[in-house]
Design a protein around this motif. Structure first.
Motif, PDB file in Angstrom:
ATOM      1  N   LEU A  44       0.814  -1.152   0.040  1.00 15.36           N
ATOM      2  CA  LEU A  44       0.111   0.203  -0.012  1.00 15.36           C
ATOM      3  C   LEU A  44       0.822   1.203   0.083  1.00 15.36           C
ATOM      4  CD1 LEU A  44      -2.801  -1.081   2.611  1.00 15.36           C
ATOM      5  CD2 LEU A  44      -2.948  -0.880  -0.002  1.00 15.36           C
ATOM      6  N   VAL A  45       1.876   1.181   0.889  1.00 12.26           N
ATOM      7  CA  VAL A  45       2.765   2.482   0.813  1.00 12.26           C
ATOM      8  C   VAL A  45       3.381   2.749  -0.642  1.00 12.26           C
ATOM      9  CG1 VAL A  45       5.091   3.234   1.866  1.00 12.26           C
ATOM     10  CG2 VAL A  45       3.274   2.446   3.251  1.00 12.26           C
ATOM     11  N   VAL A  46       4.031   1.545  -1.134  1.00  4.81           N
ATOM     12  CA  VAL A  46       4.423   1.754  -2.528  1.00  4.81           C
ATOM     13  C   VAL A  46       3.517   2.226  -3.460  1.00  4.81           C
ATOM     14  CG1 VAL A  46       5.583   0.522  -4.449  1.00  4.81           C
ATOM     15  CG2 VAL A  46       6.374   0.122  -2.015  1.00  4.81           C
ATOM     16  N   GLY A  47       2.322   1.849  -3.471  1.00  2.00           N
ATOM     17  CA  GLY A  47       1.262   2.236  -4.504  1.00  2.00           C
ATOM     18  C   GLY A  47       0.981   3.789  -4.057  1.00  2.00           C
ATOM     19  N   THR A  48       0.605   3.932  -2.841  1.00  2.00           N
ATOM     20  CA  THR A  48       0.652   5.407  -2.391  1.00  2.00           C
ATOM     21  C   THR A  48       1.664   6.341  -3.015  1.00  2.00           C
ATOM     22  OG1 THR A  48      -0.865   4.854  -0.795  1.00  2.00           O
ATOM     23  CG2 THR A  48       0.001   6.997  -0.415  1.00  2.00           C
ATOM     24  N   ALA A  49       2.801   6.175  -2.852  1.00  2.00           N
ATOM     25  CA  ALA A  49       3.949   6.918  -3.029  1.00  2.00           C
ATOM     26  C   ALA A  49       4.105   6.946  -4.843  1.00  2.00           C
ATOM     27  CB  ALA A  49       5.361   6.200  -3.059  1.00  2.00           C
ATOM     28  N   ALA A  51       1.223   7.005  -6.449  1.00  2.97           N
ATOM     29  CA  ALA A  51       0.162   7.721  -6.739  1.00  2.97           C
ATOM     30  C   ALA A  51       0.409   9.213  -6.582  1.00  2.97           C
ATOM     31  CB  ALA A  51      -1.048   7.333  -6.225  1.00  2.97           C
ATOM     32  N   THR A  52       1.099   9.518  -5.332  1.00  2.00           N
ATOM     33  CA  THR A  52       1.353  10.842  -4.902  1.00  2.00           C
ATOM     34  C   THR A  52       2.400  11.588  -5.868  1.00  2.00           C
ATOM     35  OG1 THR A  52       1.178  10.377  -2.603  1.00  2.00           O
ATOM     36  CG2 THR A  52       2.159  12.302  -3.043  1.00  2.00           C
ATOM     37  N   GLU A  53       3.310  10.835  -6.374  1.00  2.00           N
ATOM     38  CA  GLU A  53       4.198  11.322  -7.290  1.00  2.00           C
ATOM     39  C   GLU A  53       3.513  11.751  -8.756  1.00  2.00           C
ATOM     40  OE1 GLU A  53       7.000   7.988  -8.114  1.00  2.00           O
ATOM     41  OE2 GLU A  53       7.994   8.304  -6.349  1.00  2.00           O
ATOM     42  N   ALA A  54       2.275  10.907  -9.105  1.00  2.00           N
ATOM     43  CA  ALA A  54       1.740  11.082 -10.244  1.00  2.00           C
ATOM     44  C   ALA A  54       0.879  12.424 -10.278  1.00  2.00           C
ATOM     45  CB  ALA A  54       0.870  10.261 -10.556  1.00  2.00           C
ATOM     46  N   VAL A  55       0.297  12.766  -9.001  1.00  2.82           N
ATOM     47  CA  VAL A  55      -0.365  14.094  -8.639  1.00  2.82           C
ATOM     48  C   VAL A  55       0.668  14.959  -8.594  1.00  2.82           C
ATOM     49  CG1 VAL A  55      -1.724  15.308  -6.606  1.00  2.82           C
ATOM     50  CG2 VAL A  55      -2.098  13.021  -7.068  1.00  2.82           C
ATOM     51  N   GLY A  56       1.814  14.730  -8.155  1.00  2.00           N
ATOM     52  CA  GLY A  56       2.838  15.797  -7.853  1.00  2.00           C
ATOM     53  C   GLY A  56       3.241  16.179  -9.592  1.00  2.00           C
ATOM     54  N   VAL A  85      -4.888  10.858  -1.799  1.00  5.44           N
ATOM     55  CA  VAL A  85      -4.291   9.708  -1.860  1.00  5.44           C
ATOM     56  C   VAL A  85      -3.684   9.190  -0.455  1.00  5.44           C
ATOM     57  CG1 VAL A  85      -2.101   8.854  -3.078  1.00  5.44           C
ATOM     58  CG2 VAL A  85      -3.783  10.163  -4.248  1.00  5.44           C
ATOM     59  N   GLU A  86      -2.980  10.124   0.217  1.00  3.95           N
ATOM     60  CA  GLU A  86      -2.201   9.721   1.502  1.00  3.95           C
ATOM     61  C   GLU A  86      -3.440   9.317   2.620  1.00  3.95           C
ATOM     62  OE1 GLU A  86       0.785  12.634   2.042  1.00  3.95           O
ATOM     63  OE2 GLU A  86       1.695  12.240   0.236  1.00  3.95           O
ATOM     64  N   CYS A  87      -4.478   9.997   2.492  1.00  2.00           N
ATOM     65  CA  CYS A  87      -5.492   9.536   3.700  1.00  2.00           C
ATOM     66  C   CYS A  87      -6.007   8.210   3.489  1.00  2.00           C
ATOM     67  CB  CYS A  87      -6.540  10.791   3.745  1.00  2.00           C
ATOM     68  SG  CYS A  87      -5.992  12.113   4.889  1.00  2.00           S
ATOM     69  N   LYS A  88      -6.127   7.842   1.950  1.00  2.00           N
ATOM     70  CA  LYS A  88      -6.822   6.611   1.813  1.00  2.00           C
ATOM     71  C   LYS A  88      -5.879   5.576   2.400  1.00  2.00           C
ATOM     72  CE  LYS A  88      -7.974   3.309  -1.992  1.00  2.00           C
ATOM     73  NZ  LYS A  88      -8.871   3.590  -2.997  1.00  2.00           N
TER      74      LYS A  88
END
Length: 121
Positions: A44-49, A51-56, A85-88
């Protein structure tokens, strides 16, 4: 005036975070069969990282456009996207470890946002 703007942003964040589709444990186990809770959390942490990179990257691309008046909206979109993304992730980590936050959806969203802001400090 600034306090009102901050309250408005906080209310918007709570509203958005309360609409996040948080997967239950059975669903997470279907996505990550035969993994321990710690291994699921790592995935989950890897996937979130990512996704956060994509948002950025998306916000960064938009910020490169020559429209300075749009910068506050782009910044807000970046914060909102990252928070969502990070709250999910925070909510799903609670599920993985059997520690779902108490309360209704909006109360849980406020708790997850509080954890998110504390982790960002």
């Amino acid at each position: 005036m600034r306090g009102l703007a901050s309250a408005s942003v906080a209310d918007q964040l709570i509203d958005v975070v309360s609409r996040i589709a948080v997967r239950d444990l059975a669903t997470l186990r279907r996505y990550f069969p035969a993994l321990s809770p710690d291994e699921i959390a790592d995935k989950l942490v890897v996937g979130t990282a990512r996704a956060t990179e994509a948002v950025g990257a998306g916000v960064g691309t938009a910020a490169a456009l020559p429209t300075p008046p749009a910068m506050p909206a782009e910044l807000a979109a970046g914060v909102l996207g990252a928070a969502t993304v990070e709250c999910k992730l925070i909510a799903e980590l609670h599920v993985v470890y059997g520690l779902r936050a108490p309360g209704n959806v909006r109360q849980r969203a406020a708790l997850y946002l509080a954890e998110w802001t504390e982790g960002r400090a």
